[in-house]
Design a protein around this motif. Structure first.
Motif, PDB file in Angstrom:
ATOM      1  N   ALA A 245       0.847  -0.985   0.068  1.00  0.00           N
ATOM      2  CA  ALA A 245      -0.095   0.355   0.184  1.00  0.00           C
ATOM      3  C   ALA A 245       0.844   1.047  -0.055  1.00  0.00           C
ATOM      4  O   ALA A 245      -0.032   2.423   0.199  1.00  0.00           O
ATOM      5  N   GLY A 246       2.031   1.171  -0.073  1.00  0.00           N
ATOM      6  CA  GLY A 246       3.106   2.425   0.311  1.00  0.00           C
ATOM      7  C   GLY A 246       2.793   2.733   0.985  1.00  0.00           C
ATOM      8  O   GLY A 246       4.380   3.687   1.382  1.00  0.00           O
ATOM      9  N   PHE A 247       2.696   2.417   2.392  1.00  0.00           N
ATOM     10  CA  PHE A 247       3.140   2.768   3.761  1.00  0.00           C
ATOM     11  C   PHE A 247       4.988   3.193   3.789  1.00  0.00           C
ATOM     12  O   PHE A 247       5.041   4.330   4.211  1.00  0.00           O
ATOM     13  N   PHE A 248       5.973   2.026   3.538  1.00  0.00           N
ATOM     14  CA  PHE A 248       6.822   2.249   4.148  1.00  0.00           C
ATOM     15  C   PHE A 248       7.764   3.199   2.867  1.00  0.00           C
ATOM     16  O   PHE A 248       8.816   3.890   3.356  1.00  0.00           O
ATOM     17  N   ALA A 249       6.862   3.390   1.829  1.00  0.00           N
ATOM     18  CA  ALA A 249       7.513   3.855   0.662  1.00  0.00           C
ATOM     19  C   ALA A 249       7.542   5.034   0.427  1.00  0.00           C
ATOM     20  O   ALA A 249       7.502   5.936  -0.507  1.00  0.00           O
ATOM     21  N   LEU A 250       6.245   6.023   1.214  1.00  0.00           N
ATOM     22  CA  LEU A 250       5.556   6.834   1.269  1.00  0.00           C
ATOM     23  C   LEU A 250       6.409   7.961   0.325  1.00  0.00           C
ATOM     24  O   LEU A 250       5.920   8.752  -0.561  1.00  0.00           O
ATOM     25  N   ARG A 251       8.291   8.368   1.282  1.00  0.00           N
ATOM     26  CA  ARG A 251       8.290   9.643   0.745  1.00  0.00           C
ATOM     27  C   ARG A 251       9.404   8.905  -0.025  1.00  0.00           C
ATOM     28  O   ARG A 251      10.291   9.777  -0.134  1.00  0.00           O
ATOM     29  N   LEU A 252       9.376   7.774  -0.477  1.00  0.00           N
ATOM     30  CA  LEU A 252      11.242   7.803  -1.558  1.00  0.00           C
ATOM     31  C   LEU A 252      10.493   8.597  -3.058  1.00  0.00           C
ATOM     32  O   LEU A 252       8.856   8.529  -3.356  1.00  0.00           O
ATOM     33  N   PRO A 253      11.328   8.412  -3.218  1.00  0.00           N
ATOM     34  CA  PRO A 253      11.514   9.513  -4.939  1.00  0.00           C
ATOM     35  C   PRO A 253      10.176   8.155  -6.240  1.00  0.00           C
ATOM     36  O   PRO A 253      10.234   7.049  -6.523  1.00  0.00           O
ATOM     37  N   GLU A 254       9.157   8.798  -6.596  1.00  0.00           N
ATOM     38  CA  GLU A 254       8.418   7.536  -7.431  1.00  0.00           C
ATOM     39  C   GLU A 254       9.278   7.140  -8.512  1.00  0.00           C
ATOM     40  O   GLU A 254       9.555   5.906  -8.919  1.00  0.00           O
TER      41      GLU A 254
ATOM     42  N   GLY B 208      11.084   3.502  -7.040  1.00  0.00           N
ATOM     43  CA  GLY B 208      10.288   2.856  -6.734  1.00  0.00           C
ATOM     44  C   GLY B 208       9.342   3.690  -5.437  1.00  0.00           C
ATOM     45  O   GLY B 208       7.946   2.859  -4.952  1.00  0.00           O
ATOM     46  N   GLY B 209       8.706   4.445  -4.716  1.00  0.00           N
ATOM     47  CA  GLY B 209       8.125   5.124  -4.332  1.00  0.00           C
ATOM     48  C   GLY B 209       6.985   6.145  -4.032  1.00  0.00           C
ATOM     49  O   GLY B 209       6.583   5.898  -5.748  1.00  0.00           O
ATOM     50  N   VAL B 210       6.448   6.706  -3.557  1.00  0.00           N
ATOM     51  CA  VAL B 210       5.195   7.205  -3.605  1.00  0.00           C
ATOM     52  C   VAL B 210       5.273   8.567  -3.794  1.00  0.00           C
ATOM     53  O   VAL B 210       4.859   9.161  -4.579  1.00  0.00           O
ATOM     54  N   GLY B 211       6.590   8.774  -3.646  1.00  0.00           N
ATOM     55  CA  GLY B 211       6.898  10.142  -3.781  1.00  0.00           C
ATOM     56  C   GLY B 211       6.277  11.674  -3.395  1.00  0.00           C
ATOM     57  O   GLY B 211       5.916  12.356  -3.391  1.00  0.00           O
ATOM     58  N   LEU B 212       5.488  11.119  -2.079  1.00  0.00           N
ATOM     59  CA  LEU B 212       4.531  12.591  -1.112  1.00  0.00           C
ATOM     60  C   LEU B 212       5.750  12.718  -0.269  1.00  0.00           C
ATOM     61  O   LEU B 212       6.941  12.529  -0.044  1.00  0.00           O
ATOM     62  N   GLY B 213       5.058  13.448   1.196  1.00  0.00           N
ATOM     63  CA  GLY B 213       6.278  14.000   1.284  1.00  0.00           C
ATOM     64  C   GLY B 213       6.155  13.988   3.118  1.00  0.00           C
ATOM     65  O   GLY B 213       5.231  12.733   3.733  1.00  0.00           O
ATOM     66  N   LEU B 214       6.362  14.719   3.821  1.00  0.00           N
ATOM     67  CA  LEU B 214       6.288  14.201   5.958  1.00  0.00           C
ATOM     68  C   LEU B 214       4.937  14.741   5.994  1.00  0.00           C
ATOM     69  O   LEU B 214       4.920  14.104   7.141  1.00  0.00           O
TER      70      LEU B 214
ATOM     71  N   ALA C 117      11.015   2.791  12.300  1.00  0.00           N
ATOM     72  CA  ALA C 117      11.987   2.382  11.806  1.00  0.00           C
ATOM     73  C   ALA C 117      12.376   1.788  10.767  1.00  0.00           C
ATOM     74  O   ALA C 117      13.344   2.070   9.579  1.00  0.00           O
ATOM     75  N   THR C 118      11.607   1.415  10.155  1.00  0.00           N
ATOM     76  CA  THR C 118      10.334   0.473   8.597  1.00  0.00           C
ATOM     77  C   THR C 118      10.823   1.376   7.675  1.00  0.00           C
ATOM     78  O   THR C 118      11.639   1.759   6.879  1.00  0.00           O
ATOM     79  N   HIS C 119       9.628   2.042   8.180  1.00  0.00           N
ATOM     80  CA  HIS C 119       9.464   3.301   7.164  1.00  0.00           C
ATOM     81  C   HIS C 119      10.956   4.705   7.072  1.00  0.00           C
ATOM     82  O   HIS C 119      11.554   4.117   5.585  1.00  0.00           O
ATOM     83  N   LEU C 120      11.320   4.752   7.986  1.00  0.00           N
ATOM     84  CA  LEU C 120      12.967   4.871   7.640  1.00  0.00           C
ATOM     85  C   LEU C 120      13.901   4.714   7.211  1.00  0.00           C
ATOM     86  O   LEU C 120      14.674   5.168   6.649  1.00  0.00           O
ATOM     87  N   ALA C 121      14.058   3.703   6.866  1.00  0.00           N
ATOM     88  CA  ALA C 121      14.649   2.570   5.998  1.00  0.00           C
ATOM     89  C   ALA C 121      14.705   2.769   4.850  1.00  0.00           C
ATOM     90  O   ALA C 121      14.837   1.807   4.262  1.00  0.00           O
TER      91      ALA C 121
ATOM     92  N   TYR D 231      18.558  10.390  11.683  1.00  0.00           N
ATOM     93  CA  TYR D 231      16.751   9.633  11.963  1.00  0.00           C
ATOM     94  C   TYR D 231      16.093  10.365  12.783  1.00  0.00           C
ATOM     95  O   TYR D 231      15.090  10.550  13.378  1.00  0.00           O
ATOM     96  N   ARG D 232      16.249  11.120  13.981  1.00  0.00           N
ATOM     97  CA  ARG D 232      16.249  11.555  15.296  1.00  0.00           C
ATOM     98  C   ARG D 232      14.833  12.104  15.340  1.00  0.00           C
ATOM     99  O   ARG D 232      14.019  11.826  15.877  1.00  0.00           O
ATOM    100  N   ASP D 233      15.133  12.961  14.125  1.00  0.00           N
ATOM    101  CA  ASP D 233      14.079  14.562  14.354  1.00  0.00           C
ATOM    102  C   ASP D 233      12.982  13.835  13.942  1.00  0.00           C
ATOM    103  O   ASP D 233      11.667  14.106  13.754  1.00  0.00           O
ATOM    104  N   GLU D 234      13.323  12.984  12.447  1.00  0.00           N
ATOM    105  CA  GLU D 234      12.130  12.595  11.599  1.00  0.00           C
ATOM    106  C   GLU D 234      11.191  10.565  12.584  1.00  0.00           C
ATOM    107  O   GLU D 234      10.016  10.700  12.891  1.00  0.00           O
ATOM    108  N   GLY D 235      11.991  10.557  13.305  1.00  0.00           N
ATOM    109  CA  GLY D 235      11.358   9.236  14.020  1.00  0.00           C
ATOM    110  C   GLY D 235      10.483   9.780  15.058  1.00  0.00           C
ATOM    111  O   GLY D 235       9.854   9.293  15.874  1.00  0.00           O
ATOM    112  N   ALA D 236      11.415  11.216  16.022  1.00  0.00           N
ATOM    113  CA  ALA D 236      10.576  11.816  16.506  1.00  0.00           C
ATOM    114  C   ALA D 236       9.218  12.206  16.401  1.00  0.00           C
ATOM    115  O   ALA D 236       7.922  12.538  16.934  1.00  0.00           O
TER     116      ALA D 236
END
Length: 323
Positions: free
Chosen positions: A54-63, A66-72, A93-97, A183-188
């Motif tokens: 569904a793109g949960f983890f690849a949401l912010r990867l560029p299209e 292979g990602g969805v190309g959305l933002g924070l 952690a999986t999303h950030l990875a 990754y701390r800021d985005e993880g927080a």
């Protein structure tokens, strides 16, 4: 400026809520809690792969990658819904990875992290002589680290977790915390979004119960004390929502720290007040309220504790001449 989610963002949130209701509805949540002492793992790999598809983890990867190309900002909305559903697993952690660890974006790999700090609350104490890692036994990789999770399992030991759906292990602490530093800021912020979703859900549960539960011939929501509790929950949740959404737009470390503080307070405070609205019923195992409280305790210790967030805010104020 009209600081409101766009129609596309609202559609994204609605779509994720519908997907989670289908894949991880209350029946699945309760079945997972009831089976927590069984040999089966807490984390459902099938569900994890569905999230990846569904793109949960690849949401912010560029299209192009292979990602969805959305933002924070969109990621925050998605994680808010995950927190509302009490979705288990090392989601942040999986999303950030995604893009860095093979299989993370697709949901075929589970990635955990050295993301637990000390002093986050009664359900997530510090780990003297080591670090606490969540879902280590189910992880394929550790974010920012080349350490094999199997090696950590052999050198660590299981620790009783307040949250029945978040198994913990105490392992030798990393030397300097450099693994998660980038990754701390985005993880927080993403953890704050999970906490926000939980706070909004316990507000819904409290209001619904106040309308349905009758005492002395009328719904308990008609009593002033209950009204005050629900009103306070609404204020906490909306303050946290504003802070989390604003931090998602600016990505400013100081605003993220403030958002994490407010979201942790909203998640824990709303769960406690929801228990008060429920009365003795809220403390029983079959009620979902206690699960939100335990997850809130754990979330307050992840990625940035209250003390760490306050240090970030103090440094930001000193740097800008605010004090």
């Amino acid at each position: 400026m009209d600081f409101q989610p766009t129609q596309e963002q609202r559609d994204l949130r609605s779509g994720v809520r519908a997907l989670l209701a289908r894949w991880y509805g209350r029946e699945v949540l309760r079945a997972a809690v009831d089976a927590v002492d069984a040999p089966a793992a807490v984390l459902d790999r099938g569900l994890w792969r569905e999230l990846g598809a569904a793109g949960f983890f690849a949401l912010r990867l560029p299209e192009a990658a292979g990602g969805v190309g959305l933002g924070l900002a969109e990621a925050v909305l998605v994680f808010e819904e995950a927190g509302r559903a009490l979705l288990p697993g090392p989601l942040v952690a999986t999303h950030l990875a995604a893009g860095a660890v093979p299989g993370a974006a697709e949901g075929t790999a589970v990635v955990t992290a050295f993301d637990l700090g000390g002093g986050g609350g009664p359900g997530a104490p510090g780990a003297p002589g080591g670090a606490l890692v969540a879902h280590l036994g189910e992880a394929d990789a550790v974010l920012g680290s080349g350490v094999d999770p199997a090696v950590l399992l052999r050198t660590g030991e299981p620790v009783r977790s307040a949250d029945p759906l978040t198994p913990l292990h105490r392992v030798p602490a990393p030397a300097d915390g450099a693994e998660v530093a980038p990754y701390r800021d985005e993880g927080a912020l993403l953890t704050a979004a999970l906490q926000l979703g939980s706070a909004l859900r316990t507000l819904e549960l409290a209001v619904r119960h106040a309308k349905e539960r009758e005492q002395f011939g009328q719904p308990i929501g008609g009593f002033q004390a209950v009204k005050h509790l629900c009103a306070g929950m609404l204020v906490r949740a909306e303050l946290a929502r504003t802070a989390v959404y604003a931090a998602a737009v600016t990505a400013d470390p100081g605003e993220i720290a403030g958002a994490k503080l407010l979201a942790d307070e909203a998640a824990g405070g709303n769960a406690r007040d929801c228990l008060q609205v429920y009365g003795g019923m809220g403390f029983t195992w079959e009620a979902d309220v206690h699960l939100h409280l335990k997850r809130a305790w754990l979330g307050a210790a992840q990625w940035r504790t209250a003390g760490e967030a306050e240090e970030v805010l103090a440094a930001d104020l000193l740097a800008t001449g605010g004090v």
